[in-house]
Design an enzyme around this catalytic site. Sequence first.
Site, PDB file in Angstrom:
ATOM      1  N   ASP A  69     -11.104   1.821  -0.926  1.00 21.30           N
ATOM      2  CA  ASP A  69     -11.374   3.211  -0.906  1.00 21.30           C
ATOM      3  C   ASP A  69     -12.229   3.714  -1.667  1.00 21.30           C
ATOM      4  OD1 ASP A  69      -9.289   3.389   1.293  1.00 21.30           O
ATOM      5  OD2 ASP A  69      -7.821   3.922   0.239  1.00 21.30           O
ATOM      6  N   ASP A 109       0.843  -1.172   0.079  1.00 20.04           N
ATOM      7  CA  ASP A 109       0.098  -0.042   0.138  1.00 20.04           C
ATOM      8  C   ASP A 109       1.012   1.304  -0.099  1.00 20.04           C
ATOM      9  OD1 ASP A 109      -2.713   0.998   0.167  1.00 20.04           O
ATOM     10  OD2 ASP A 109      -1.971   2.171   2.019  1.00 20.04           O
ATOM     11  N   GLU A 163       0.741  -0.623  -4.938  1.00 21.72           N
ATOM     12  CA  GLU A 163      -0.180   0.288  -5.145  1.00 21.72           C
ATOM     13  C   GLU A 163       0.388   1.614  -5.593  1.00 21.72           C
ATOM     14  OE1 GLU A 163      -1.797   3.486  -4.361  1.00 21.72           O
ATOM     15  OE2 GLU A 163      -1.740   2.997  -2.365  1.00 21.72           O
TER      16      GLU A 163
END
Length: 502
Positions: free
Chosen positions: A398, A298, A345
């Site tokens: 998200d 991430d 990501e």
Amino acid sequence: MPFPRSSGILLHPTSFPSRFGIGDLGLEAYKFIDFLRESYQQYWQVLPLGPTGYGNSPYAAYSAMAGNPLLISPEQLQEQGLLTEEDFANLPVFNDSQVDYEGVKSLKTALLQKAFANFQVKATPLQQKEFAGFGDSKAYWLDDYALFMALKDTHNNTSWHTWEAELVKREPAAIHQAKEKLSSQILYYKFVQFEFFRQWSELKSYANMSGIYIIGDIPIYVAQDSADVWAHPEIFCLDEETREPALMAGVPPDYFSETGQLWGNPVYNWEELQKQNFKWWVGRFEAMLDYIDVIRIDHFRGFEAYWAVEKGEDTAMNGEWLKAPGEELFDAIKTELGILPVLAEDLGVITPEVEALRDKYEFPGMKVLQFAFGSDPGNPFLPFNYTRNAIVYTGTHDNDTTVGWFNQANDWEKRNLLLYLGCSSPEGIHWDVIRLALSSIANQAIIPLQDILGLGSEARMNFPSTAEGNWGWRYQSSLLTRELKERLKNLTQLYGRAPQEK
């Protein structure tokens, strides 16, 4: 490393059906893996699995390496003889579509404490040996974590930087005294981790035998109130006096927020990490690869340069980009652990330097279809602009669900999507976007379960920049129908993403 053409589903274990108010690692998890296998999926992507704190965010855990006790299945504890059906009498009536975290914590803590008490009395010599072996093998993080949690209990769950100075600074005499005084509570927290990893290991074995690989999520940052920052303050940028973050992590204004996202985590002291040859990071990757197959990093861009905001700021607007030693870090990890199965990501403010770092190690980057239709043909999220070494999502945790996003999209985005599709299918806009993902040249396609179910904004998992009210969505078993499985299987096969032997 590039991956073979394949597809999978994004679903956090908290979303499983369960009579205990939150998804766990019991029967419904195994049923979900069966659904994946029978619909020709090859990946199950989860969010971080750590023990969550305030706000219940998987991205703000009390440990970067421990497991979430709330995911432990009480029914599996019953099968071991550590709980009985009587312990499940008069269970609260939980909402089957949203997690009541406070109610769940109260219930599960009581059940885990009872199971621990029974384990101390009933454990066979083999179980005792396995427990001791687990403690020895995980000692490099487990000892600090168990003591940290025991101390939080005695300090009414307050953040560690507010404890007595000798504990904040981890003075040897104070640590020794705390270990002796809290030995029973420390043992309890080690037992909880033993049970989590035992249940997870069995589930992962079942998944792998079913041809399913698990994609785990590693947040670049860890929570300030965590065992990691308490035990290793030298590798974080902390205020010398208060031990609060001197520099806070976040991102500048972007798609999700006009004022940026101020996460509040301390950023790393990369100079100190380099001196230690990145020992903590190597240990973190090694720990993750013990229980997942592929690592999704991430906020990957933070390994090239990271947004740092000084203490005292209320938003992330007034920060600056600082360089990070990403190449040195990944070289050190590669030297210790070999070629890494990593996904990057790479969303947000991405520079050529970030792309170069990603491409040097052949990490697949992310493409999100919800970002594809708001600009011109040069948009990198449009499928015709993809490279093969990429992973495409309809949306992420998200984002809104695809149905919710489409319903709230402006006319320009809707027009562009419908023109791109050529026509809309009777199955709904979510299946159109799923088909776009599966038909793209990206090697991997991951679809949130909410999109496969065609759910609206009520099923959204997270609203970035909001501290509460997230991470609660759950589904009901009846939604995973045979028709749904067949439709997904047929599309997966049609677009060449089925397992080779099929």
